[in-house]
Write a protein that holds these residues in place. Structure first.
Motif: not given
Length: 249
Positions: A1-17
Motif C-alpha cells: 500500500m502506498t499514499v500518493y501525494f498528487i498535484g492536481a494542478g492550479p484549477g483546470a481539470a485537464d492540467l493534472i499530469t
C-alpha cells in the motif's frame, strides 16, 4: 500500500499530469481538498472508490483515514491543489506517515504561479532584466514567517516576487514593496488561474491595490511584482543567440 501525494494542478481539470491522472485512476481511496480541487477529477477515480473531502477535516482525522487505508491494504490518492512542493501542507502529513512506517510517493503538479504566468503570457525570467523568482506569502492570520523572510527583506533583492494567500492584504503588500520597487513597477494579480472564471489584473504597484479591491478579489489568487512583467527591451537568450558558439559544450 502506498499514499500518493498528487498535484492536481492550479484549477483546470485537464492540467493534472498524465502520471497524476493514471495514479488517481488506480487508487481505491482518494482524499481531496474539496474547496480547491476540481470535482471533475474525481471522475478519474475507479468505480467504488472511497472519496473523502478533507475540507472540514483536521490533521488528526486525515491521519486516521490514511492509517485505516494502510491497514486495509488500499492505495491512497491524496489530491492537493497546485504542486505538492509549495504551500501544500504535505510536510506534516509525510512526517506522520514516517512515524507509522507508511510508504508514500509524490506526483508533481502544475503550480499556481506557472498558471498565472501563462495567463499573463509572460516569461518570469528575462535576460538582463531578471533571473530570479521568489515564491512567498505574508504572515497575516497564518503561521509566522521565519526571520529574514519578511517582505521588506525579500523586496530588497529586486527579484520578481510571487505572493500566495495575500489578496486580502494587498494594501500592506503594496506599502512594504513600494520603497524597494517603486510605484511604477509592474504588478499583476491572477485569480482562479486556468479556471473558467479566471481573472487577470495588470497594473503597477501604484494602482494594483485599487484594482484588486474594485474586482472584489479576496482569495485563490497570486500577486506578482517585478520588472520582468513589463520587460520589452532585452537581449536574446544565450541559448538561441546567433552569436553563440555552437561548438562549445
Amino acid at each position: 500500500m502506498t499514499v500518493y501525494f498528487i498535484g492536481a494542478g492550479p484549477g483546470a481539470a485537464d492540467l493534472i499530469t498524465l502520471r497524476g491522472a493514471r495514479t488517481l485512476a488506480a487508487c481505491q481511496v482518494c482524499l481531496y481538498a474539496g474547496s480547491l480541487v476540481p470535482r471533475e477529477l474525481l471522475d478519474e477515480c475507479p468505480r467504488g472508490a472511497r472519496l473523502i473531502d478533507t475540507a472540514n477535516l483536521d490533521l488528526d482525522a486525515i491521519e486516521r483515514e490514511l492509517v485505516a487505508a494502510h491497514e486495509a491494504g488500499l492505495d491512497v490518492a491524496r489530491l492537493h491543489s497546485g504542486d505538492p512542493s509549495v504551500f501544500s501542507a504535505v510536510a506534516e502529513q509525510m512526517r506522520r506517515l514516517d512515524a507509522h512506517g507508511i510508504p508514500y510517493e509524490v506526483v508533481p503538479g502544475v503550480p499556481a504561479f506557472a498558471a498565472a504566468a501563462a495567463a499573463l503570457k509572460r516569461e518570469l525570467t528575462v535576460p538582463t532584466v531578471g533571473q530570479t523568482v521568489i515564491l512567498t506569502r505574508i504572515a497575516q492570520q497564518a503561521t509566522p514567517m521565519p526571520p529574514g523572510e519578511d517582505l521588506a527583506t525579500l523586496g530588497a533583492s529586486g527579484a520578481l516576487l510571487v505572493l500566495h494567500l495575500g489578496a486580502r492584504y494587498v494594501d500592506r503588500i503594496v506599502a512594504e514593496l513600494t520603497p524597494h520597487y517603486g510605484a511604477d513597477c509592474p504588478a499583476a494579480v491572477v485569480a482562479y488561474a486556468s479556471r473558467p472564471d479566471e481573472l487577470v489584473l495588470r497594473g503597477t504597484l501604484g494602482d494594483i491595490a485599487d484594482q484588486v479591491k474594485k474586482a472584489g478579489v479576496l482569495r485563490t489568487a497570486v500577486i506578482l511584482v517585478g520588472r520582468t512583467l513589463g520587460a520589452s527591451q532585452f537581449r536574446d537568450s544565450h541559448l538561441y543567440s546567433t552569436e553563440r558558439d555552437r561548438h562549445v559544450c
